[in-house]
Design an enzyme around this catalytic site. Structure first.
Site, mmCIF file in Angstrom:
data_model
loop_
_atom_site.group_PDB
_atom_site.id
_atom_site.type_symbol
_atom_site.label_atom_id
_atom_site.label_comp_id
_atom_site.label_asym_id
_atom_site.label_seq_id
_atom_site.Cartn_x
_atom_site.Cartn_y
_atom_site.Cartn_z
ATOM 1 N N ARG A 263 1.926 -11.590 32.845
ATOM 2 C CA ARG A 263 0.914 -10.981 31.994
ATOM 3 C C ARG A 263 1.579 -10.624 30.674
ATOM 4 O O ARG A 263 2.707 -10.106 30.656
ATOM 5 C CB ARG A 263 0.318 -9.726 32.643
ATOM 6 C CG ARG A 263 -0.547 -9.992 33.872
ATOM 7 C CD ARG A 263 -1.841 -10.701 33.496
ATOM 8 N NE ARG A 263 -2.731 -10.892 34.644
ATOM 9 C CZ ARG A 263 -2.746 -11.963 35.417
ATOM 10 N NH1 ARG A 263 -1.887 -12.950 35.153
ATOM 11 N NH2 ARG A 263 -3.594 -12.063 36.419
ATOM 12 N N GLU A 291 -4.525 -11.876 24.720
ATOM 13 C CA GLU A 291 -4.503 -13.157 25.420
ATOM 14 C C GLU A 291 -4.538 -14.328 24.441
ATOM 15 O O GLU A 291 -3.801 -15.297 24.594
ATOM 16 C CB GLU A 291 -5.686 -13.237 26.388
ATOM 17 C CG GLU A 291 -5.812 -14.559 27.109
ATOM 18 C CD GLU A 291 -4.826 -14.713 28.249
ATOM 19 O OE1 GLU A 291 -3.881 -13.928 28.356
ATOM 20 O OE2 GLU A 291 -5.001 -15.653 29.045
ATOM 21 N N HIS A 310 -2.211 -20.055 28.415
ATOM 22 C CA HIS A 310 -2.470 -19.613 29.790
ATOM 23 C C HIS A 310 -2.914 -20.795 30.656
ATOM 24 O O HIS A 310 -3.953 -20.757 31.322
ATOM 25 C CB HIS A 310 -3.527 -18.501 29.819
ATOM 26 C CG HIS A 310 -3.422 -17.622 31.032
ATOM 27 N ND1 HIS A 310 -3.971 -16.370 31.091
ATOM 28 C CD2 HIS A 310 -2.833 -17.821 32.240
ATOM 29 C CE1 HIS A 310 -3.731 -15.818 32.281
ATOM 30 N NE2 HIS A 310 -3.037 -16.691 32.982
#
Length: 352
Positions: A263, A291, A310
């Site tokens: 994360r 993100e 991601h």
């Protein structure tokens, strides 16, 4: 020994005359389209009493309440709304949840544990591509492949690479694994065939267990001081937010690489940005904070940083692995067997 994921499709049998459990899909409609193809939905229909075309992405609507009224099993995925007390009130017969992805933190609420629901997750299946991505990046980082390819593309001439990168290569390099999560353990296992020293820091793992996994247990500062590459696999918890800060990054040797597939917020991004912009460290980041980075983030243009969006987790054809594991769990539930991949509330504090 590491549990092996199912390699074949679970056999649909009917050895027991018990009625098929009533099941409902709860996830984003796009998730259902991508993860549950026609074959998967047909097998779900053979195992359970389900409308394979009904996908709930909101548990508060009249349609959802009608579907939940008789549901014994929820099959969830990315985009599933929180299964809170109100949703449980609408689902008095609900007994189990099978999640077709990794973490259940976003939809399994305390009310679910109070109800005593059995919960399963496909985290073990999702760990496979993340570990494969991590292994590839570790080997590429030590070999200086990304940097070498960039220089060669720019200079387009013969270069003495041994002279340019005398420390390049994986032989006898040291890799630090931060946290023996499901993914961290799989990475350690994938590193076994290589001539690498593997260090591990995880306060929940005993020294003997670490050595059994194939790693040398070390304190957190030593992990950074002794490693050529540190790979982060720590779940994001209140106590791990910003865990990899300036002090730890300063301990990583010059030219070292930080890999983060966990994360983004586990790493102090401002501190990491300073280190990589200075040229002292390299970084491979599949997750960032936020993100999606701002368009003007220096990390995009920093020559010693690789940022991917991601994608280390299950993508494309790898989604079928998630579906197959979930189908095996649904079959187990339908036959009255325990889940092979249960999630238990007492373990949540250490799970992503």
């Amino acid at each position: 020994m590491e549990r092996q994921l199912p390699r074949t499709e679970p056999e649909v049998t009917d050895p027991d005359p018990r009625p098929r459990p009533r099941a409902v899909l709860a996830m984003a409609k796009k998730t259902a389209e991508q993860v549950l193809d026609a074959g998967v939905r047909a097998r779900l229909a053979a195992l359970t009493d389900i409308d394979p075309h009904l996908v709930l992405d909101d548990l508060t609507t009249p349609t959802a309440h009608r579907a939940l009224a008789d549901a014994e099993l929820l099959i969830t995925g990315w985009g599933c709304p929180p299964i809170d007390a109100a949703a449980l009130d609408a689902a008095p017969r609900l007994r189990a949840v099978v999640h077709t992805a990794g973490t259940v933190r976003h939809h399994i609420t305390p009310a679910c544990w109070e109800r005593g629901l059995a919960v399963s997750s496909a985290a073990a299946a999702n760990a496979v591509p993340v570990a494969e991505y991590t292994l590839a990046m570790i080997l590429l980082a030590n070999k200086r492949i990304l940097e070498t390819a960039r220089v060669y593309r720019t200079e387009r001439r013969r270069i003495d690479w041994n002279e340019r990168h005398p420390d390049a290569g994986n032989y006898r390099k040291t890799v630090g694994i931060l946290s023996a999560s499901i993914i961290g353990r799989r990475v350690i296992n994938l590193l076994r065939p290589h001539d690498l020293t593997v260090l591990l820091h995880d306060p929940y793992v005993t020294p003997s267990e670490a050595r059994t996994l194939g790693a040398h247990p070390v304190p957190l500062p030593d992990l950074f001081e002794q490693s050529d590459v540190v790979s982060v696999h720590t779940p994001l918890l209140p106590e791990t937010r910003g865990m990899v800060g300036r002090d730890l990054l300063a301990r990583l040797r010059t030219g070292g690489t930080l890999i983060n597939t966990a994360r983004g917020a586990v790493v102090d991004q401002a501190a990491l940005t300073d280190e990589v912009v200075s040229g002292r460290l390299h970084a491979i980041l599949d997750v960032t904070e936020p993100e999606v980075l701002p368009a003007d983030s220096p990390l995009f243009d920093c020559p010693n940083v690789l940022v991917t969006p991601h994608i280390a987790g299950s993508k494309g054809g790898e989604l079928r692995r998630l579906a197959d594991l979930a189908l095996a769990e649904v079959e187990s539930y339908a036959l009255g067997r325990p889940f092979a991949h249960p999630v238990r509330p007492e373990h949540l504090a250490r799970l992503a």
